[in-house]
Design an enzyme around this catalytic site. Structure first.
Site, PDB file in Angstrom:
ATOM      1  CB  SER A  64      28.527  45.814  35.090  1.00 29.60           C
ATOM      2  OG  SER A  64      27.732  46.926  35.640  1.00 29.60           O
ATOM      3  CB  THR A  67      27.769  49.847  34.244  1.00 30.13           C
ATOM      4  OG1 THR A  67      28.192  51.212  34.168  1.00 30.13           O
ATOM      5  CG2 THR A  67      29.269  48.995  34.032  1.00 30.13           C
ATOM      6  CE1 TYR A  90      33.290  48.069  37.888  1.00 32.82           C
ATOM      7  CE2 TYR A  90      31.059  48.785  37.173  1.00 32.82           C
ATOM      8  CZ  TYR A  90      32.068  47.994  37.642  1.00 32.82           C
ATOM      9  OH  TYR A  90      31.379  46.678  38.006  1.00 32.82           O
ATOM     10  CE  LYS A 125      33.382  45.142  35.623  1.00 29.67           C
ATOM     11  NZ  LYS A 125      34.127  43.785  36.152  1.00 29.67           N
ATOM     12  CG  ASN A 177      30.170  52.915  45.421  1.00 28.22           C
ATOM     13  OD1 ASN A 177      30.438  54.032  45.427  1.00 28.22           O
ATOM     14  ND2 ASN A 177      31.404  52.214  45.708  1.00 28.22           N
TER      15      ASN A 177
HETATM   16  N1  LIG Z   1      28.709  44.149  43.213  1.00 29.34           N
HETATM   17  C1  LIG Z   1      28.051  44.704  42.151  1.00 29.34           C
HETATM   18  O1  LIG Z   1      27.117  45.712  42.236  1.00 29.34           O
HETATM   19  C2  LIG Z   1      28.586  44.400  40.791  1.00 29.34           C
HETATM   20  C3  LIG Z   1      27.862  44.651  39.915  1.00 29.34           C
HETATM   21  C4  LIG Z   1      28.259  44.585  38.534  1.00 29.34           C
HETATM   22  C5  LIG Z   1      29.366  43.981  38.226  1.00 29.34           C
HETATM   23  N2  LIG Z   1      30.212  43.599  39.215  1.00 29.34           N
HETATM   24  C6  LIG Z   1      31.524  43.065  39.135  1.00 29.34           C
HETATM   25  O2  LIG Z   1      31.653  41.692  39.735  1.00 29.34           O
HETATM   26  C7  LIG Z   1      33.000  41.535  40.026  1.00 29.34           C
HETATM   27  C8  LIG Z   1      33.016  40.963  41.519  1.00 29.34           C
HETATM   28  O3  LIG Z   1      32.300  42.095  42.304  1.00 29.34           O
HETATM   29  P1  LIG Z   1      31.966  41.887  43.803  1.00 29.34           P
HETATM   30  O4  LIG Z   1      30.861  42.893  44.120  1.00 29.34           O
HETATM   31  O5  LIG Z   1      31.979  40.710  44.123  1.00 29.34           O
HETATM   32  O6  LIG Z   1      33.361  42.823  44.372  1.00 29.34           O
HETATM   33  P2  LIG Z   1      34.316  42.431  45.377  1.00 29.34           P
HETATM   34  O7  LIG Z   1      35.138  43.779  45.713  1.00 29.34           O
HETATM   35  O8  LIG Z   1      33.543  42.230  46.752  1.00 29.34           O
HETATM   36  O9  LIG Z   1      35.305  41.275  44.806  1.00 29.34           O
HETATM   37  C9  LIG Z   1      36.348  41.332  44.122  1.00 29.34           C
HETATM   38  C10 LIG Z   1      37.601  40.670  44.535  1.00 29.34           C
HETATM   39  O10 LIG Z   1      38.499  40.850  43.657  1.00 29.34           O
HETATM   40  C11 LIG Z   1      39.776  40.904  44.396  1.00 29.34           C
HETATM   41  N3  LIG Z   1      40.515  41.683  43.476  1.00 29.34           N
HETATM   42  C12 LIG Z   1      40.514  42.972  43.015  1.00 29.34           C
HETATM   43  N4  LIG Z   1      41.589  43.426  42.034  1.00 29.34           N
HETATM   44  C13 LIG Z   1      42.471  42.124  42.151  1.00 29.34           C
HETATM   45  C14 LIG Z   1      43.412  41.788  41.427  1.00 29.34           C
HETATM   46  N5  LIG Z   1      44.242  42.961  40.678  1.00 29.34           N
HETATM   47  N6  LIG Z   1      44.216  40.678  41.568  1.00 29.34           N
HETATM   48  C15 LIG Z   1      43.684  39.743  42.525  1.00 29.34           C
HETATM   49  N7  LIG Z   1      42.336  40.096  43.364  1.00 29.34           N
HETATM   50  C16 LIG Z   1      41.698  41.178  42.909  1.00 29.34           C
HETATM   51  C17 LIG Z   1      39.258  41.966  45.463  1.00 29.34           C
HETATM   52  O11 LIG Z   1      40.248  41.769  46.837  1.00 29.34           O
HETATM   53  C18 LIG Z   1      38.024  41.267  45.678  1.00 29.34           C
HETATM   54  O12 LIG Z   1      38.134  40.139  46.939  1.00 29.34           O
HETATM   55  C19 LIG Z   1      33.800  42.690  39.957  1.00 29.34           C
HETATM   56  O13 LIG Z   1      34.393  42.426  38.721  1.00 29.34           O
HETATM   57  C20 LIG Z   1      32.588  43.839  39.698  1.00 29.34           C
HETATM   58  O14 LIG Z   1      33.135  44.751  38.918  1.00 29.34           O
HETATM   59  C21 LIG Z   1      29.760  43.966  40.561  1.00 29.34           C
END
Ligand SMILES: NC(=O)c1ccc[n+]([C@@H]2O[C@H](COP(=O)([O-])OP(=O)(O)OC[C@H]3O[C@@H](n4cnc5c(N)ncnc54)[C@H](O)[C@@H]3O)[C@@H](O)[C@H]2O)c1
Length: 337
Positions: A124, A126, A148, A152, A197
């Site tokens: 990210s 971040t 968080y 990362k 968020n």
């Molecule tokens: N959406 C954003 O703004 C953003 C920005 C930067 C980075 N990210 C990163 O991208 C990734 C995906 O983000 P997203 O927006 O699709 O989030 P999301 O919550 O929609 O997807 C994450 C998925 O992982 C699953 N999950 C979480 N912990 C788990 C575990 N221990 N075992 C199995 N499954 C698990 C959740 O059920 C979910 O379906 C994350 O790592 C997040 O930190 C997201």
């Protein structure tokens, strides 16, 4: 290639899953449903016309995860699974270290054991903490302002150390800016529980009447209209970046860090106006004092992704808002039935 997609039923994972299948890759999804629902698997199948192989399991459950590695011979892993609520990570840091770091240790241990050498990780922007200038390039110093962000950085460092010990490893940490939008079908998208968020899901909740108004944190920044400027990227562009990163791992070994962003920013009021246009609904807003720690402007330097992956964004802000709205509007209509 045969790819393990962790968190593949989530927001970014599901869009990437559709593109992977459409590009001819074979995928296996694992997800613990902590932030999504099982019906997303059927939606991915509907969009691709391919039956989706998935397992509901937690990455912390090593035995269950090992069974997946025993059953399938993977060429690579795309690791989306993780918790992502910054505020919650401040309240519950251990939950974040366990779910985002310990779970990744489990995953990488199994990758090592079963000789899976390609890994794309959801990092990210971040990790840049409070950058001093824009555009933000990959060689900027990393720092975290919350647990968080720490998770990362730790996983990025873990991958880097692993790559030094394993020259056959090819890892890419993709540093996402602000993903928004949805699949053009309106079937999959982002639908957070509780208080969102991120700006666009929040605006969407105002558009659907779940919230009265948008809160704008400061309108006296040195920006086009005084409100904060951020780099928004369509989730379909972001998903495509993973396919390009995967192609890269077929050619190169080592560890790379790559921004996925548009390379330009939009202000809060520009996003609000684009969403009003897309939805045909008014989004009332109230201006509050600046929030501590917020910066005026943040956007990516996306040159490295262009050079390494031949990737750049295709979609603009209007399209992001139109696609987000189609998904939200479908949900709303579904709930009315
Ligand atoms: N959406 C954003 O703004 C953003 C920005 C930067 C980075 N990210 C990163 O991208 C990734 C995906 O983000 P997203 O927006 O699709 O989030 P999301 O919550 O929609 O997807 C994450 C998925 O992982 C699953 N999950 C979480 N912990 C788990 C575990 N221990 N075992 C199995 N499954 C698990 C959740 O059920 C979910 O379906 C994350 O790592 C997040 O930190 C997201």
């Amino acid at each position: 290639m045969k790819i393990l997609v962790t968190g593949g039923l989530g927001y970014i994972g599901s869009h990437t899953a559709v593109q992977l299948v459409n590009a001819g890759h074979e995928i296996v999804i694992v997800d613990n449903l902590s932030n999504t629902s099982e019906d997303v698997a059927q939606k991915i199948a509907d969009l691709t016309q391919v039956e989706i192989v998935y397992e509901i399991l937690d990455l912390l459950d090593i035995a269950a995860l090992e069974n997946v590695f025993k059953t399938h011979k993977f060429d690579g892993v795309i690791h989306f699974a993780g918790l992502k609520a910054v505020g919650e990570s401040v309240e519950l840091p251990l939950k974040y270290y366990e779910n985002n770091v310990s779970a990744t240790v489990n995953l990488m241990n199994l990758m090592e054991k079963y000789k899976v050498n390609k890994m794309i990780f959801s990092s990210s922007a971040t990790v840049y903490g409070d950058p001093v200038t824009v555009p933000i390039a990959e060689d900027f110093k990393t720092s975290a302002t919350n647990p968080y962000g720490q998770t990362k950085i730790i996983v990025e460092n873990m991958m880097d150390d692993y790559s030094k010990a394993h020259p056959e490893f090819s890892g890419v940490a993709l540093r996402y800016f602000n993903p928004v939008g949805a699949h053009e079908s309106g079937l999959i998208g982002e639908n957070p529980n509780g208080i969102p968020n991120n700006l666009v899901p929040y605006i969407a909740q105002v558009a659907t009447g779940q919230r009265d108004h948008l809160r704008v944190w400061g309108d006296d920044y040195d920006t086009i209209d005084g409100t904060g400027v951020r780099d928004y990227i369509h989730v379909e562009d972001l998903a495509h970046g993973h396919l390009k990163a995967l192609e890269y791992t077929e050619k190169e070994n080592g560890m790379e860090y790559v921004n996925l962003g548009a390379g330009k920013g939009y202000s809060v009021l520009e996003v609000k106006a684009a969403f009003e246009k897309a939805s045909g609904r008014e989004i009332p807003h109230i201006v509050f004092e600046r929030r501590a720690g917020d910066i005026a402007t943040s956007f990516a330097n996306p040159q490295k992704a262009l050079q390494l992956f031949d990737w750049q964004v295709q979609y603009n802000l209007d399209r992001m808002c139109q696609d987000s709205w189609r998904f939200i509007d479908n949900l709303e209509k579904g709930e009315e039935k």
